[in-house]
Each structure stands twice: as structure tokens, then as C-alpha cells.
Write an enzyme that holds these catalytic residues in place. Structure first.
Site, PDB file in Angstrom:
ATOM      1  N   HIS A   1       5.252   6.435  -1.813  1.00  0.00           N
ATOM      2  CA  HIS A   1       5.997   5.201  -2.081  1.00  0.00           C
ATOM      3  C   HIS A   1       5.224   4.003  -1.536  1.00  0.00           C
ATOM      4  CE1 HIS A   1       7.087   6.010   2.100  1.00  0.00           C
ATOM      5  NE2 HIS A   1       7.323   4.706   2.202  1.00  0.00           N
TER       6      HIS A   1
ATOM      7  N   HIS B   1       0.832  -1.199   0.000  1.00  0.00           N
ATOM      8  CA  HIS B   1       0.000   0.000   0.000  1.00  0.00           C
ATOM      9  C   HIS B   1       0.865   1.246   0.000  1.00  0.00           C
ATOM     10  CE1 HIS B   1       1.141  -0.292   4.224  1.00  0.00           C
ATOM     11  NE2 HIS B   1       0.906   1.016   4.284  1.00  0.00           N
TER      12      HIS B   1
END
Length: 193
Positions: A120, A39
């Protein structure tokens, strides 16, 4: 409750990232993020009292009304920190909506983390001596249509994630296709049904 807001990429993107993680197989010092937990964190809230969850859910729904769905890209990998011994190996994410969501959440919910937002997806964390692996280049793209409020339950085997609420993005005043009748708090991803 240990909480964070996050974007979970679609299963096909998670699978492509998991394929890249295989580069770590020869090295025991890296702990890979499980495929279903890959995620992008928009805002880590840390420990939050249970009575604050209602306000955090309302904030997520309000913000989702202000940000339309947007395209996202994953182009390559990097390390935190960039120099010296790395602690985290990640995939870099791009998409204008990530900063809009993260900044909106930080402004209203606050953030215990003073570092600037850097979109990220954590692929692995270092748990012992381990070398850097070479860069991986991706050409992954997906449409971000939702984000979630997630509870992280720490266990000896690693964190377990429970999705408390999903927030479907749409332009203000628009209703309809993004109002799917998903089960709240089930922790299931739409593609797992």
C-alpha cells in the site's frame, strides 16, 4: 539510523495520488503524505546501527538481481484499521514483484513488524478527530524498475527522507539499461533532474 526499503512510484502516479488527497482538505484531522514522499514500504527496519548499512546495501543489490522489472497497479483506497476509527488512509497496490521483494528482504534482513506484508501507499495519517472519506477508484499502472534503501530523519515538521542507495531490478545475468549512473545518496528522484 531509522531505515526502510521502499518503491517510489513515478511522478505522474504520485501526482494522481496527490489529487485524491484533496478530498481531505476540508478536514483538519488528517496529515497528508507530501507528494515526493509517497512510497510503498517493502520493509521497515527501524533503528539500525550505521555499521549495518553496508550489509543492507549489499542485500538490496543481491535481491535486485533476482527480481525482474514488473507491472504494478493502484486500484483504490482503504483504511487501517478497516473497522472503527481509522489511523491511516492508503492506496492499495498490486504487483507480483512486491511480495517477492518484501519476502526476500524479510528473510535476510529480518523484520521488527510481525504483521503480514500488505502492499500500500500511505496517503494520510490521522492526527486528530477526522471522518473517513469515501473510496477513490484509480486505474493507475506503472513499471517497477527499482527500489531504494531510505533513511527517515524525524523532524518537528514531519519525517525527511534521504535515499541512501537505489537498486535497479533486472533478470539474473542481464546488464545494461538498468545500470544508470545515478548519484548515490543524493536523495533526488530521477524525474527531479
Amino acid at each position: 539510523m531509522r531505515l526502510f526499503y521502499a518503491v517510489f512510484p513515478p511522478l505522474e502516479v504520485q501526482k494522481a495520488l496527490a489529487e485524491a488527497q484533496k478530498r481531505l482538505d476540508p478536514f483538519r484531522g488528517w496529515r497528508k503524505t507530501p507528494l515526493h514522499q509517497l512510497h510503498l514500504t517493502l520493509l521497515f527496519l527501524g533503528e539500525v546501527p550505521e555499521e549495518a548499512v553496508k550489509d543492507l546495501v549489499e542485500l538490496g543489490h543481491r535481491l535486485a538481481q533476482a527480481v525482474p522489472p514488473f507491472p504494478a497497479r493502484i486500484r483504490g483506497t482503504g483504511y487501517f484499521p478497516n473497522e472503527g476509527s481509522p489511523r491511516v488512509w492508503f492506496a492499495k497496490a498490486e504487483g507480483e514483484g512486491f511480495a517477492l521483494l518484501a519476502e526476500g528482504l524479510r528473510a535476510k534482513a529480518g523484520s521488527p513488524d510481525p504483521k503480514p506484508f500488505a502492499p500500500h501507499i500511505t496517503l494520510a495519517r490521522k492526527k486528530g478527530p477526522a471522518p473517513r472519506v469515501g473510496p477513490v477508484v484509480f486505474g493507475l499502472e506503472f513499471l517497477v524498475e527499482e527500489f531504494a534503501l531510505v533513511q527517515s530523519v524525524l523532524k518537528p515538521t514531519g519525517p525527511e527522507y534521504r535515499i541512501l542507495e537505489r537498486f535497479f531490478l533486472r533478470a539474473p545475468g542481464k546488464r545494461g539499461e538498468h545500470e544508470r549512473g545515478e548519484e548515490k545518496g543524493s536523495g533526488k528522484r530521477p524525474q527531479d533532474d
